[in-house]
Design a protein around this motif. Structure first.
Motif, short mmCIF file in Angstrom:
data_model
loop_
_atom_site.label_atom_id
_atom_site.label_comp_id
_atom_site.label_asym_id
_atom_site.label_seq_id
_atom_site.Cartn_x
_atom_site.Cartn_y
_atom_site.Cartn_z
N THR A 62 0.85 -1.18 0.00
CA THR A 62 0.00 0.00 0.00
C THR A 62 0.88 1.23 0.00
O THR A 62 2.00 1.20 0.51
N THR A 63 0.38 2.31 -0.55
CA THR A 63 1.19 3.53 -0.65
C THR A 63 1.37 4.22 0.68
O THR A 63 2.28 5.03 0.82
N ASP A 64 0.54 3.92 1.66
CA ASP A 64 0.63 4.63 2.93
C ASP A 64 1.25 3.81 4.06
O ASP A 64 1.22 4.22 5.22
N THR A 69 10.79 -1.17 1.98
CA THR A 69 10.62 -2.29 1.06
C THR A 69 11.94 -2.55 0.34
O THR A 69 12.43 -1.69 -0.38
N HIS A 87 12.89 0.65 -1.61
CA HIS A 87 11.91 1.31 -2.45
C HIS A 87 10.75 1.85 -1.62
O HIS A 87 10.50 1.37 -0.51
N THR A 88 10.02 2.79 -2.19
CA THR A 88 8.73 3.21 -1.65
C THR A 88 7.66 2.76 -2.63
O THR A 88 7.91 2.65 -3.82
N VAL A 89 6.48 2.49 -2.13
CA VAL A 89 5.36 2.11 -2.99
C VAL A 89 4.69 3.39 -3.45
O VAL A 89 4.23 4.19 -2.65
N GLU A 90 4.66 3.59 -4.73
CA GLU A 90 4.11 4.81 -5.30
C GLU A 90 2.71 4.64 -5.88
O GLU A 90 1.97 5.60 -6.00
N SER A 91 2.36 3.40 -6.22
CA SER A 91 1.06 3.17 -6.84
C SER A 91 0.69 1.71 -6.71
O SER A 91 1.55 0.84 -6.86
#
Length: 110
Positions: A8-10, A15, A102-106
């Motif tokens: 999830t993005t939030d 990650t 990484h970050t989840v962007e979408s």
């Protein structure tokens, strides 16, 4: 904090996506080393959330998609002597190792 992989993005998590390039005759061994390392060491370390080991169908890649509670927890794992033993074993089997946080962007679902 979730105890399973949740994308999830939030989510306030770190990650790791670690792509290993490997010869096809070593792919299974690398998967086994990463699975063993996760079961024996990683999942017991503070901040561990989840790990998912993927093997490419052409035999040339193994991907570890792992989640840690924070970047600090991830760094603590990197400094852990027991984890380092397993990371060296995995690296020795691979031709190339590309770990990145990484970050989840979408996220998309049907």
């Amino acid at each position: 904090m979730p105890s399973a992989t949740t994308i999830t993005t939030d989510a306030p998590i770190a990650t790791l996506i670690n792509v290993f390039t490997v010869r096809p005759d070593r792919q299974r061994e690398l998967v086994d080393v990463l699975t063993h390392a996760t079961e024996e060491v990683m999942r017991h370390l503070p901040g561990f959330v989840s790990a998912n080991i993927h093997a490419s169908t052409d035999g040339t890649r193994v991907v570890n998609y792992a989640q840690w509670r924070s970047t600090d927890d991830f760094q603590t794992m990197l400094d852990n002597p027991d984890a380092q033993v397993h990371m060296r074993q995995a690296s020795a089997l691979a031709d190339r190792v590309e770990p990145h946080l990484h970050t989840v962007e979408s996220v998309h679902h049907r």
